[in-house]
Scaffold this active site. Structure first.
Site, PDB file in Angstrom:
ATOM      1  N   THR A  27      -2.036   9.579   4.976  1.00  0.00           N
ATOM      2  CA  THR A  27      -0.578   9.464   4.966  1.00  0.00           C
ATOM      3  C   THR A  27      -0.180   8.328   4.038  1.00  0.00           C
ATOM      4  OG1 THR A  27      -0.528   7.902   6.806  1.00  0.00           O
ATOM      5  CG2 THR A  27      -0.425  10.234   7.368  1.00  0.00           C
ATOM      6  N   VAL A  86      -7.601   1.689   7.367  1.00  0.00           N
ATOM      7  CA  VAL A  86      -6.494   0.941   6.774  1.00  0.00           C
ATOM      8  C   VAL A  86      -6.422   1.222   5.276  1.00  0.00           C
ATOM      9  CG1 VAL A  86      -5.474  -1.338   6.403  1.00  0.00           C
ATOM     10  CG2 VAL A  86      -6.705  -0.849   8.536  1.00  0.00           C
ATOM     11  N   LYS A  87      -5.269   1.689   4.851  1.00  0.00           N
ATOM     12  CA  LYS A  87      -5.075   2.080   3.454  1.00  0.00           C
ATOM     13  C   LYS A  87      -4.469   0.909   2.679  1.00  0.00           C
ATOM     14  CE  LYS A  87      -3.556   6.325   1.125  1.00  0.00           C
ATOM     15  NZ  LYS A  87      -2.708   7.534   1.303  1.00  0.00           N
ATOM     16  N   ILE A  88      -5.165   0.488   1.627  1.00  0.00           N
ATOM     17  CA  ILE A  88      -4.818  -0.711   0.862  1.00  0.00           C
ATOM     18  C   ILE A  88      -4.601  -0.343  -0.610  1.00  0.00           C
ATOM     19  CG2 ILE A  88      -5.604  -3.003   0.143  1.00  0.00           C
ATOM     20  CD1 ILE A  88      -5.264  -2.931   3.099  1.00  0.00           C
TER      21      ILE A  88
END
Length: 219
Positions: A27, A86-88
């Site tokens: 997402t 966790v999207k970074i």
């Protein structure tokens, strides 16, 4: 190859999961906004609802662009469920954050990757996944699939554990080519996954089988 669905729509996620081939979800803030999800509490509740559908690998993106902010947001996202990745973003502070999360045992997905150099930095920092955006590269007249091929080769050369997550996939041929090249994961809209089902010879063959069966049965 793992299949992730790129959406925040719960019905689409359920449909892909029920197909029996879904390995995760990606997402981003734009996809959340598309579903009308806003506000910190609602966003986190939506992530939890996604986690309750799938078995693992739900990428939840931080909004902050500074190191301290990404660490703070990332820790809160990771608390939602063990399935959260966790999207970074691929920025200088993001690479630092990936290194930190890697040392803490928190999985990360480095997003907005558009070059092999960026992919190398993400892998060196310990990213679980790196997300090259092939469709967006195609949009600016660069072969996005070539970047997938480069990253697969580089990671194999040096034994990086980071997985190549092909993103911004626009159509079924993108997906098939990524599989040929050796991408570890492909994330795409539901229509691309279900598009793999379609072939005119399957449709015509099934129609013929059913017609022959009906004729033999005297119907």
């Amino acid at each position: 190859m793992k299949f992730f669905i790129d959406t925040a729509n719960l019905n689409e996620i359920k449909e892909a999961y029920d197909l029996g081939v879904l390995d995760g979800v990606t997402t981003n803030p734009s996809l959340m906004a598309k579903e009308g999800i806003s506000g910190e509490e609602r966003v986190r509740a939506h992530y939890k609802a996604i986690c309750d559908i799938v078995d693992d690998n739900v990428s939840a993106e931080v909004i902050a662009t500074d190191f301290e902010g990404m660490i703070r947001e990332g820790k809160e996202l990771a608390k939602i469920d063990d399935k959260i990745v966790v999207k970074i973003p691929m920025i200088k502070e993001g690479v630092k954050a990936i290194k930190y999360f890697s040392s803490e045992g928190i999985r990360t997905n480095c997003t907005l990757v558009f070059s092999a150099g960026q992919g190398i930095l993400a892998a060196k920092a310990g990213a679980t996944y790196v997300s090259p955006f092939i469709g967006r590269l195609d949009d600016v007249s660069y072969d996005g699939l070539e970047l997938i091929e480069q990253l697969v080769l580089i990671y194999q050369n040096y034994g990086f554990a980071t997985q190549v997550l092909a993103a911004s996939i626009r159509h079924t041929m993108h997906l098939i080519k990524c599989a040929e090249i050796g991408a570890d994961v492909a994330t795409c809209p539901l229509k691309v996954i279900t598009g793999l089902l379609k072939h005119p010879l399957t449709d015509s063959g099934l129609a013929q089988f059913l017609a022959d069966h009906a004729k033999a049965a005297g119907k």
